[in-house]
Design a protein around this motif. Structure first.
Motif, PDB file in Angstrom:
ATOM      1  N   CYS A  60       0.837  -1.215   0.000  1.00 47.98           N
ATOM      2  CA  CYS A  60       0.000   0.000   0.000  1.00 47.98           C
ATOM      3  C   CYS A  60       0.863   1.254   0.000  1.00 47.98           C
ATOM      4  O   CYS A  60       0.575   2.219  -0.705  1.00 47.98           O
ATOM      5  CB  CYS A  60      -0.939   0.000   1.208  1.00 47.98           C
ATOM      6  SG  CYS A  60      -2.267  -1.223   1.092  1.00 47.98           S
ATOM      7  N   ALA A  61       1.938   1.222   0.781  1.00 42.39           N
ATOM      8  CA  ALA A  61       2.835   2.378   0.854  1.00 42.39           C
ATOM      9  C   ALA A  61       3.474   2.660  -0.504  1.00 42.39           C
ATOM     10  O   ALA A  61       3.530   3.811  -0.954  1.00 42.39           O
ATOM     11  CB  ALA A  61       3.914   2.134   1.908  1.00 42.39           C
ATOM     12  N   ILE A  62       3.938   1.615  -1.178  1.00 39.17           N
ATOM     13  CA  ILE A  62       4.601   1.787  -2.479  1.00 39.17           C
ATOM     14  C   ILE A  62       3.632   2.340  -3.517  1.00 39.17           C
ATOM     15  O   ILE A  62       3.996   3.191  -4.336  1.00 39.17           O
ATOM     16  CB  ILE A  62       5.210   0.444  -2.952  1.00 39.17           C
ATOM     17  CG1 ILE A  62       6.434   0.100  -2.086  1.00 39.17           C
ATOM     18  CG2 ILE A  62       5.601   0.500  -4.425  1.00 39.17           C
ATOM     19  CD1 ILE A  62       6.964  -1.304  -2.290  1.00 39.17           C
ATOM     20  N   SER A 130       0.303   9.226   9.065  1.00 40.76           N
ATOM     21  CA  SER A 130       0.711  10.555   8.590  1.00 40.76           C
ATOM     22  C   SER A 130       0.748  10.610   7.076  1.00 40.76           C
ATOM     23  O   SER A 130       0.316  11.600   6.455  1.00 40.76           O
ATOM     24  CB  SER A 130       2.093  10.919   9.156  1.00 40.76           C
ATOM     25  OG  SER A 130       2.035  11.086  10.548  1.00 40.76           O
ATOM     26  N   LYS A 131       1.250   9.528   6.462  1.00 40.10           N
ATOM     27  CA  LYS A 131       1.309   9.461   4.994  1.00 40.10           C
ATOM     28  C   LYS A 131      -0.099   9.412   4.395  1.00 40.10           C
ATOM     29  O   LYS A 131      -0.367  10.013   3.357  1.00 40.10           O
ATOM     30  CB  LYS A 131       2.105   8.239   4.550  1.00 40.10           C
ATOM     31  CG  LYS A 131       3.583   8.298   4.909  1.00 40.10           C
ATOM     32  CD  LYS A 131       4.317   9.323   4.062  1.00 40.10           C
ATOM     33  CE  LYS A 131       5.815   9.290   4.313  1.00 40.10           C
ATOM     34  NZ  LYS A 131       6.526  10.345   3.547  1.00 40.10           N
ATOM     35  N   LEU A 132      -0.998   8.695   5.057  1.00 42.04           N
ATOM     36  CA  LEU A 132      -2.397   8.668   4.603  1.00 42.04           C
ATOM     37  C   LEU A 132      -3.001  10.066   4.650  1.00 42.04           C
ATOM     38  O   LEU A 132      -3.693  10.491   3.716  1.00 42.04           O
ATOM     39  CB  LEU A 132      -3.233   7.721   5.478  1.00 42.04           C
ATOM     40  CG  LEU A 132      -3.237   6.226   5.174  1.00 42.04           C
ATOM     41  CD1 LEU A 132      -4.120   5.507   6.174  1.00 42.04           C
ATOM     42  CD2 LEU A 132      -3.694   5.929   3.747  1.00 42.04           C
ATOM     43  N   LEU A 133      -2.739  10.771   5.740  1.00 44.11           N
ATOM     44  CA  LEU A 133      -3.286  12.117   5.903  1.00 44.11           C
ATOM     45  C   LEU A 133      -2.747  13.076   4.840  1.00 44.11           C
ATOM     46  O   LEU A 133      -3.480  13.946   4.359  1.00 44.11           O
ATOM     47  CB  LEU A 133      -2.984  12.643   7.303  1.00 44.11           C
ATOM     48  CG  LEU A 133      -3.846  12.066   8.425  1.00 44.11           C
ATOM     49  CD1 LEU A 133      -3.274  12.414   9.781  1.00 44.11           C
ATOM     50  CD2 LEU A 133      -5.281  12.557   8.315  1.00 44.11           C
ATOM     51  N   GLU A 134      -1.492  12.913   4.444  1.00 48.19           N
ATOM     52  CA  GLU A 134      -0.919  13.763   3.398  1.00 48.19           C
ATOM     53  C   GLU A 134      -1.663  13.593   2.074  1.00 48.19           C
ATOM     54  O   GLU A 134      -1.775  14.529   1.285  1.00 48.19           O
ATOM     55  CB  GLU A 134       0.566  13.426   3.209  1.00 48.19           C
ATOM     56  CG  GLU A 134       1.460  13.933   4.334  1.00 48.19           C
ATOM     57  CD  GLU A 134       2.904  13.476   4.178  1.00 48.19           C
ATOM     58  OE1 GLU A 134       3.281  13.036   3.073  1.00 48.19           O
ATOM     59  OE2 GLU A 134       3.660  13.564   5.168  1.00 48.19           O
ATOM     60  N   LEU A 135      -2.192  12.388   1.856  1.00 48.95           N
ATOM     61  CA  LEU A 135      -2.900  12.111   0.601  1.00 48.95           C
ATOM     62  C   LEU A 135      -4.234  12.839   0.502  1.00 48.95           C
ATOM     63  O   LEU A 135      -4.809  12.943  -0.585  1.00 48.95           O
ATOM     64  CB  LEU A 135      -3.125  10.601   0.450  1.00 48.95           C
ATOM     65  CG  LEU A 135      -1.870   9.752   0.256  1.00 48.95           C
ATOM     66  CD1 LEU A 135      -2.223   8.269   0.278  1.00 48.95           C
ATOM     67  CD2 LEU A 135      -1.164  10.094  -1.049  1.00 48.95           C
ATOM     68  N   PHE A 136      -4.746  13.352   1.617  1.00 49.24           N
ATOM     69  CA  PHE A 136      -6.014  14.083   1.582  1.00 49.24           C
ATOM     70  C   PHE A 136      -5.912  15.362   0.754  1.00 49.24           C
ATOM     71  O   PHE A 136      -6.932  15.966   0.417  1.00 49.24           O
ATOM     72  CB  PHE A 136      -6.489  14.428   3.000  1.00 49.24           C
ATOM     73  CG  PHE A 136      -7.309  13.346   3.641  1.00 49.24           C
ATOM     74  CD1 PHE A 136      -8.684  13.323   3.507  1.00 49.24           C
ATOM     75  CD2 PHE A 136      -6.696  12.337   4.368  1.00 49.24           C
ATOM     76  CE1 PHE A 136      -9.451  12.327   4.088  1.00 49.24           C
ATOM     77  CE2 PHE A 136      -7.441  11.331   4.956  1.00 49.24           C
ATOM     78  CZ  PHE A 136      -8.823  11.317   4.821  1.00 49.24           C
TER      79      PHE A 136
END
Length: 311
Positions: A60-62, A130-136
Motif C-alpha cells: 500500500c505504501a509503495i 501521517s502518509k495517509l493524511l498527506e494524501l487528503f
C-alpha cells in the motif's frame, strides 16, 4: 498465506499511467492480481500473519504514498464545478483504476475480523497514518472519498492511535487557516471529525472545547469556506448537541470572523446563526445579545438583498 504475500509482492511494481500505451499487459496482470487479493481478503478465511500484515502495508505504501502528478484532466474534458476558473475544477488521476483497487484492498483489510489490531498497530503506525493524511490533499475527489472511509475505519479499529489522528488533523486545519488557505481535503477531514465528535463522552474534555474555539470557529475565516461549510456546520451542531451552553462561545466566534465585505459568506453565517439561535438558552443568549444585535443592525442596512431578507 505465503501465496497471499507473494501476490502482494507482485503488486509492488508501479507503472506510468500517463501513457496508456505503455506496459499494457503488465498493468492488466497487476489489476487482475489486485482483484484476486480483494476477493481473498473479503472472504475472511484465515487470520493474517505478521509477515502478511507487513507485506500489505508495504504494498500500500509503495502504490499510494507518492508525489502527486501534474494537474490532469481525463480526456481533456473539464468537469464543471461551479468555479470561476479552471483551478476550481477537479483533477482526475490517470492511475485511478489501479489506485481504486489498492484502496479497496486496504479498506477490506483494515475492516476484516481476521486482522488483529494489536499486531497490526506496529505497521499501521503513526508514520503510516501521517502518509495517509498527506494524501487528503489529492486533487482527485474519488481518492479523497476513499481516504475518508479508510481513515474512519482506522480511527475505529486502532483506539491507541486516536489521539494522534485528532492531533494530526488539527495540525492540518491550523496550517490551512493560519498559513496557506490551500488544501483539497478540508471537507473530507471535517466529515471524519463530525463522526468523531458524536462519540465524545460527556462532560466534554477541555481539549475538545479548545478544538472548537481554536480550530473549528477559525475555519469560518478562509475565503474558500463555501467548499466545506456544510461539514463545518455539522461539526458545530454536534458540539452544541453535546453541550448547549457552548452556544454563546460559538456565536462570539462567528461575530469575530464576520465577513463584512463578502455578502455570500455573510448569508452562510446568517443561516448558521439562525440554526444556533433556535436552540440557545436565555442565559446564553443574554451573554451575546448586545454584540449580536449590533451586527444584525448592520445586516439590515446591507446593500445585498439576501442579507437583508435573512436578518
Amino acid at each position: 498465506m505465503n501465496l497471499f504475500v507473494s501476490k502482494l509482492s507482485l503488486c509492488c511494481v508501479t507503472f506510468d499511467f500517463t501513457d496508456p500505451s505503455k506496459n499494457i499487459a503488465d498493468k492488466d496482470v497487476k489489476r487482475k492480481t489486485l482483484v484476486e487479493l480483494v476477493d481473498f481478503v473479503a472472504c475472511g478465511s484465515m487470520r493474517f500473519s505478521e509477515p502478511a500484515i507487513l507485506a500489505m502495508c508495504r504494498m500500500c505504501a509503495i502504490n499510494l504514498f507518492r508525489v502527486f502528478p501534474p494537474n490532469y484532466r481525463a480526456n481533456g474534458v473539464v468537469v464543471a464545478s461551479g468555479g470561476e476558473n479552471d483551478d476550481d475544477d477537479p483533477m482526475f488521476d490517470p492511475a485511478w483504476p489501479h489506485l481504486q483497487l489498492v484502496y479497496e484492498l486496504l479498506l477490506k483489510f483494515i475492516s476484516s475480523s481476521c486482522l488483529d489490531a494489536k499486531v497490526a498497530k506496529k505497521y499501521i503506525d503513526h508514520s503510516f497514518i501521517s502518509k495517509l493524511l498527506e494524501l487528503f490533499d489529492s486533487e482527485d475527489p474519488r481518492e479523497r472519498d476513499s481516504l475518508k472511509t479508510i481513515l474512519h475505519r482506522v480511527y475505529g479499529k486502532f483506539m491507541v492511535h486516536r489521539p494522534f489522528i485528532r492531533k494530526s488533523i488539527n495540525n492540518i486545519f491550523y496550517q490551512f487557516v493560519i498559513e496557506t488557505e490551500k488544501h483539497n481535503g478540508i471537507a473530507e477531514l471535517l466529515e471524519i471529525f463530525g463522526s468523531v465528535i458524536s462519540g465524545f463522552a460527556l462532560p466534554l474534555k477541555e481539549e475538545h472545547k479548545i478544538f472548537l474555539w481554536r480550530v473549528l470557529i477559525p475555519l469560518h475565516k478562509p475565503k474558500s469556506l463555501g467548499v466545506y461549510f456544510q461539514q463545518l456546520s455539522f461539526c458545530i451542531t454536534q458540539f452544541l448537541e453535546k453541550e448547549p451552553k457552548l452556544a454563546s462561545i460559538v456565536i462570539s466566534g462567528l461575530l469575530k470572523y464576520w465577513p463584512v465585505t463578502n455578502s455570500q459568506k455573510e448569508v452562510m453565517f446568517l443561516g448558521e446563526l439562525e440554526e444556533i439561535l433556535e436552540g440557545i438558552s436565555m442565559v446564553e443568549f443574554q451573554r451575546i445579545m448586545v454584540p449580536l444585535f449590533l451586527r444584525l443592525g448592520c445586516c439590515i442596512n446591507s446593500l445585498h438583498f439576501q442579507v437583508k431578507l435573512l436578518h
